[in-house]
Design an enzyme around this catalytic site. Sequence first.
Site, PDB file in Angstrom:
ATOM      1  N   GLU A  94     -34.421 -18.313  13.153  1.00 25.98           N
ATOM      2  CA  GLU A  94     -33.793 -17.377  14.191  1.00 25.98           C
ATOM      3  C   GLU A  94     -33.683 -17.847  15.625  1.00 25.98           C
ATOM      4  OE1 GLU A  94     -37.180 -14.376  13.786  1.00 25.98           O
ATOM      5  OE2 GLU A  94     -36.741 -14.037  11.637  1.00 25.98           O
ATOM      6  N   ASN A 125     -32.198 -20.725   9.024  1.00 23.13           N
ATOM      7  CA  ASN A 125     -32.646 -19.309   8.543  1.00 23.13           C
ATOM      8  C   ASN A 125     -32.728 -18.147   9.634  1.00 23.13           C
ATOM      9  OD1 ASN A 125     -33.743 -17.975   6.253  1.00 23.13           O
ATOM     10  ND2 ASN A 125     -35.621 -17.526   7.363  1.00 23.13           N
ATOM     11  N   HIS A 184     -32.636  -8.954   5.191  1.00 23.75           N
ATOM     12  CA  HIS A 184     -33.354  -7.608   5.607  1.00 23.75           C
ATOM     13  C   HIS A 184     -32.287  -6.661   5.589  1.00 23.75           C
ATOM     14  CE1 HIS A 184     -37.271  -9.534   5.946  1.00 23.75           C
ATOM     15  NE2 HIS A 184     -36.778 -10.552   6.788  1.00 23.75           N
ATOM     16  N   GLU A 192     -35.431 -13.785   2.384  1.00 28.08           N
ATOM     17  CA  GLU A 192     -36.345 -12.717   2.767  1.00 28.08           C
ATOM     18  C   GLU A 192     -35.897 -11.312   2.249  1.00 28.08           C
ATOM     19  OE1 GLU A 192     -37.515 -13.121   6.676  1.00 28.08           O
ATOM     20  OE2 GLU A 192     -37.409 -15.305   6.726  1.00 28.08           O
ATOM     21  N   ASP A 223     -35.155  -7.839   1.080  1.00 30.21           N
ATOM     22  CA  ASP A 223     -35.740  -6.415   0.863  1.00 30.21           C
ATOM     23  C   ASP A 223     -34.604  -5.448   1.373  1.00 30.21           C
ATOM     24  OD1 ASP A 223     -36.186  -6.572   4.060  1.00 30.21           O
ATOM     25  OD2 ASP A 223     -38.338  -7.010   3.554  1.00 30.21           O
TER      26      ASP A 223
END
Length: 331
Positions: free
Chosen positions: A133, A176, A211, A240, A242
Site C-alpha cells: 500500500e 501489494n 477488497h 486478500e 472478500d
Amino acid sequence: SMNVPSLHSIYKDYFPIGAAVNSTTLHSDKDLLAKHFNSLTAENEMKFENLQPKENEFTFDKADEMLNFASDNNMKFRGHTLVWHNQTPEWVFTENDGSTVTRENLLNRMENHISTVMGRYKGRIYSWDVVNEAISDESSEFLRKSNWLEIIGEDFISKAFEMAHKTDPAAALFYNDYNESNPEKREKIYRLVKSLVEREVPIHGVGLQAHWNVSQPSIDHIREAIERYASLGMQIQITEMDVSAFDWDDRRTDLTKPTEKMAEMQTRRFEEFFQLFREYKEIITSVTFWGISDSYTWLNDFPVKGRKNWPFVLDEKGEPKESFWKIIDFK
Ligand code: G3I
C-alpha cells in the site's frame, strides 16, 4: 459435511486457494482450513508490530504455529507483510533520544527486519508482500505519505525489494495494494512497478488485494488491471479477497442477514470473479480469501463498527453458500 467437495482440489489445475488466518481461527476453523485451502497467510501475525514489537526483540511464536500448521497440512504460505505504513511500531522511526530516526538507521532497521524475518522462513514462505500500500489514493499524490517515504525517500521501495531478494533469492516478491482495479490508482501502481522493472529491481508480482463488494469494481476494470500489470512481466496474486455484502455507501446497521437481493448479487459476483481468474490461470498464481468463513471477517468492523458482513463463500457455520457451488461449477 461429507458430500461437500474440497475447494482447493477442484482448483488444482488452476491456482492454490488460500485463506488468511489469525491465532483464533487457526484453531476454531482448522477442519475447514484443512479441507478447502492449500495456502495460508497471517492476517496480522507477520506484521512488523507483531514480529518485532521492540528493537531486536522478535516474537515468532504465533507465526511459527501457523507455518507448522501449513506444513503439516501440505499448504503453501504467503508472507504478509514486510514494509507498510500501518501496524509498524513507533520505535522503528525514532532514535533513542526521541528524535526522528536518520535515513541510514532506518535503512539498517529495515534490513535487519527483512533479513531476520525472511531468513527465518527461507524456503518455507514462497511468496512475500514486500511493500504494501505505498501508492496514494489521492489524485494529486503519487506515493502515500508515510514515515518510510518521508525519512528514506522514494527509494525505500526499491531498497526493500533488494534486501528481500538478497535474503531469499528464490522467493516471489510482490507489491501489494487495494483499489488496485481503479483506473487512476491502477496507472499509479503500473508506473511504480514499471520504474522498478526498468531499474532491474527484483520484483516478480503484483498483489491485487481484492477488497471488493457487490457492485464494485467492474469485471472490465479488474481485467484491465490484470492485463496492465501482466504487460510488465508480473505474475498476479489475488491476496486478500472478500466481497462485501454491502455497497460502499450502504451504512445500514440493522440487518441480521443479507437481504435476498444482496445475496443474489454477491453470488453472481463471485461467479464472475472466479470465471475471470480461471481465464487468466497462466498469470494468476494464487487466490487468497481474507478470512475463512462468514463467522469472522475484519469487515464486521469496517467501514461501520459492529455490523456483520458476510463476504465469503462459506457461511457462518462453514457450510457452502450458493456462491461456493457457482465457483466450482465449471468442469
Ligand atoms: O490485538 C489487539 C487487541 O489486543 C486489542 O484489545 C484490540 C482493541 O481494538 O485490538 C487488537 O488489534 C486489532 C488487530 O486487528 C487484531 O485483531 C486492531 O485494533 C485492528 O486495527 C487490526 O485490524 C487489522 C487491520 O489490517 C489493521 O490495519 C485487521 O485485523 C486485518 O484484517 C487488516 O488487514 C489489512 C491487510 O493487512 C492489508 N490490506 C487491508 C486489510 C484490511 O484492512
